[in-house]
Design an enzyme around this catalytic site. Structure first.
Site, mmCIF file in Angstrom:
data_model
loop_
_atom_site.group_PDB
_atom_site.id
_atom_site.type_symbol
_atom_site.label_atom_id
_atom_site.label_comp_id
_atom_site.label_asym_id
_atom_site.label_seq_id
_atom_site.Cartn_x
_atom_site.Cartn_y
_atom_site.Cartn_z
ATOM 1 N N LYS A 176 0.832 -1.213 0.000
ATOM 2 C CA LYS A 176 0.000 0.000 0.000
ATOM 3 C C LYS A 176 0.861 1.254 0.000
ATOM 4 O O LYS A 176 0.596 2.207 -0.721
ATOM 5 C CB LYS A 176 -0.920 0.050 1.237
ATOM 6 C CG LYS A 176 -1.969 -1.034 1.285
ATOM 7 C CD LYS A 176 -2.964 -0.793 2.417
ATOM 8 C CE LYS A 176 -2.378 -0.879 3.811
ATOM 9 N NZ LYS A 176 -2.029 -2.221 4.264
ATOM 10 N N ARG A 229 -10.305 0.021 8.132
ATOM 11 C CA ARG A 229 -9.917 -1.363 8.411
ATOM 12 C C ARG A 229 -11.048 -2.121 9.092
ATOM 13 O O ARG A 229 -10.898 -3.309 9.379
ATOM 14 C CB ARG A 229 -8.688 -1.380 9.326
ATOM 15 C CG ARG A 229 -7.370 -1.515 8.581
ATOM 16 C CD ARG A 229 -6.263 -1.343 9.601
ATOM 17 N NE ARG A 229 -5.041 -2.006 9.280
ATOM 18 C CZ ARG A 229 -3.982 -1.381 8.757
ATOM 19 N NH1 ARG A 229 -4.039 -0.121 8.443
ATOM 20 N NH2 ARG A 229 -2.872 -2.045 8.568
ATOM 21 N N ARG A 270 11.532 -6.148 5.687
ATOM 22 C CA ARG A 270 11.187 -4.738 5.466
ATOM 23 C C ARG A 270 11.983 -3.788 6.366
ATOM 24 O O ARG A 270 12.117 -3.992 7.562
ATOM 25 C CB ARG A 270 9.686 -4.518 5.701
ATOM 26 C CG ARG A 270 9.308 -3.048 5.592
ATOM 27 C CD ARG A 270 7.872 -2.862 5.287
ATOM 28 N NE ARG A 270 7.015 -3.134 6.439
ATOM 29 C CZ ARG A 270 5.704 -2.903 6.404
ATOM 30 N NH1 ARG A 270 5.128 -2.450 5.316
ATOM 31 N NH2 ARG A 270 4.982 -3.160 7.464
ATOM 32 N N ARG A 281 10.511 -1.958 11.764
ATOM 33 C CA ARG A 281 9.352 -1.664 12.605
ATOM 34 C C ARG A 281 9.177 -2.743 13.666
ATOM 35 O O ARG A 281 9.401 -3.911 13.408
ATOM 36 C CB ARG A 281 8.094 -1.587 11.726
ATOM 37 C CG ARG A 281 7.881 -0.207 11.165
ATOM 38 C CD ARG A 281 6.767 -0.138 10.192
ATOM 39 N NE ARG A 281 5.591 -0.947 10.525
ATOM 40 C CZ ARG A 281 4.489 -0.954 9.790
ATOM 41 N NH1 ARG A 281 4.421 -0.212 8.707
ATOM 42 N NH2 ARG A 281 3.464 -1.703 10.122
ATOM 43 N N ARG A 305 -1.565 -9.653 12.869
ATOM 44 C CA ARG A 305 -2.029 -8.601 11.946
ATOM 45 C C ARG A 305 -2.773 -9.215 10.770
ATOM 46 O O ARG A 305 -3.816 -8.722 10.348
ATOM 47 C CB ARG A 305 -0.831 -7.794 11.407
ATOM 48 C CG ARG A 305 -0.349 -6.739 12.366
ATOM 49 C CD ARG A 305 1.110 -6.401 12.123
ATOM 50 N NE ARG A 305 1.354 -5.643 10.905
ATOM 51 C CZ ARG A 305 2.551 -5.565 10.317
ATOM 52 N NH1 ARG A 305 3.584 -6.229 10.820
ATOM 53 N NH2 ARG A 305 2.716 -4.835 9.254
HETATM 54 P P1 ADP Z 1 0.536 -2.635 7.718
HETATM 55 O O1 ADP Z 1 -0.368 -2.202 6.601
HETATM 56 O O2 ADP Z 1 1.818 -3.164 7.233
HETATM 57 O O3 ADP Z 1 -0.147 -3.529 8.719
HETATM 58 P P2 ADP Z 1 0.302 -0.001 8.974
HETATM 59 O O4 ADP Z 1 1.448 0.902 9.156
HETATM 60 O O5 ADP Z 1 -0.764 0.386 8.000
HETATM 61 O O6 ADP Z 1 0.954 -1.402 8.575
HETATM 62 O O7 ADP Z 1 -0.430 -0.283 10.377
HETATM 63 C C1 ADP Z 1 0.288 -0.646 11.532
HETATM 64 C C2 ADP Z 1 -0.648 -0.827 12.722
HETATM 65 O O8 ADP Z 1 -1.331 0.433 12.988
HETATM 66 C C3 ADP Z 1 -1.787 -1.825 12.552
HETATM 67 O O9 ADP Z 1 -1.374 -3.160 12.814
HETATM 68 C C4 ADP Z 1 -2.813 -1.298 13.586
HETATM 69 O O10 ADP Z 1 -2.440 -1.658 14.904
HETATM 70 C C5 ADP Z 1 -2.668 0.215 13.459
HETATM 71 N N1 ADP Z 1 -3.628 0.786 12.476
HETATM 72 C C6 ADP Z 1 -3.318 1.387 11.284
HETATM 73 N N2 ADP Z 1 -4.432 1.770 10.638
HETATM 74 C C7 ADP Z 1 -5.481 1.420 11.430
HETATM 75 C C8 ADP Z 1 -6.900 1.534 11.325
HETATM 76 N N3 ADP Z 1 -7.478 2.092 10.249
HETATM 77 N N4 ADP Z 1 -7.664 1.054 12.329
HETATM 78 C C9 ADP Z 1 -7.107 0.492 13.411
HETATM 79 N N5 ADP Z 1 -5.784 0.346 13.588
HETATM 80 C C10 ADP Z 1 -4.968 0.791 12.618
#
Ligand code: ADP
Length: 218
Positions: free
Chosen positions: A14, A89, A128, A163, A174
């Site tokens: 993404k 999400r 990553r 990370r 996740r």
């Molecule tokens: P990835 O897409 O690789 O999982 P992100 O950086 O998008 O990584 O997200 C990392 C973490 O941030 C998620 O595992 C979650 O805990 C939190 N997070 C991000 N976006 C949301 C969302 N829209 N709703 C709830 N938690 C979120």
């Protein structure tokens, strides 16, 4: 003006597709993961709660997320269109996002669903590396994706970091969280006729050209 959602499992690309879309279309990039990580730089009442959720691979509460996105979408750079990377999400986030857009006289134009196999994702997550400064993404396990100088960002020379949630164990949580939440979101956007399934097994450029093709036809 285009408002785009990138819907995909963790590490599906993404962030990379967002960068390509920003370069070509000049849209604002909203990554909720980055917003959350940036928010943790300041100690607040809710930061420990956010940190615990993120580090264990669980989702941050909808109420916190809805407020965060509301504030970000009100910024001037979003007025000419945006890319939502990592949001919504949950179905609750998707429904409240539509209400928010409607109140701003705007709408979601495209939801690109990046479909990637779990095994590919698992390999990607372990290699990553990200730049905390300019958010560039590298991978030391994948050919052509490492930085020229190992551990250093090619674009801004900042030290790259791994990370905390990019471990096998947290990835598994996740991924399962994603699988449990994504189906109703897909159904919702299909009903709204903005859903596009992008098979994302090729290179980042291949995936981007599929997205470009859809954007140019609509
Ligand atoms: P990835 O897409 O690789 O999982 P992100 O950086 O998008 O990584 O997200 C990392 C973490 O941030 C998620 O595992 C979650 O805990 C939190 N997070 C991000 N976006 C949301 C969302 N829209 N709703 C709830 N938690 C979120």
């Amino acid at each position: 003006m285009k408002n785009i959602i990138l819907l995909a499992p963790p590490v599906a690309g993404k962030g990379t597709q967002s960068k390509l879309l920003v370069e070509k279309y000049g849209l604002a990039h909203i990554s909720t993961g980055d917003l959350l990580r940036d928010s943790l730089k300041e100690e607040t009442d809710i930061s420990q709660k956010i940190k615990d959720s993120m580090n264990s691979g669980r989702l941050v509460d909808d109420e916190i997320m809805i407020e965060l996105i509301k504030e970000r979408l009100s910024k001037p750079d979003c007025m000419d269109g945006c890319i939502l990377d990592g949001y919504p999400r949950t179905l609750k986030q998707a429904i409240s996002l539509d209400q928010l857009f409607a109140s701003l006289n705007r709408k979601i134009d495209y939801v690109f669903y990046l479909d990637v196999d779990k095994e590919i994702l698992r390999k990607r997550v372990l290699g990553r590396l990200t730049c905390p400064n300019c958010k560039s993404i590298y991978n030391d396990q994948i050919e052509n994706m490492n930085s020229s100088n190992p551990g250093i960002c090619d674009k801004c020379n900042h030290t790259l970091i791994k990370r905390q949630d990019d471990t096998e164990e947290v990835f598994s949580v996740r991924y399962n969280t994603y699988i449990n939440e994504v189906e109703p979101i897909i159904v919702y956007y299909k009903e709204h006729k903005v859903f596009y399934d992008i098979k994302s097994f090729g290179s980042a450029e291949d995936v981007f050209s599929k997205i470009e093709e859809i954007l140019s036809f609509n």
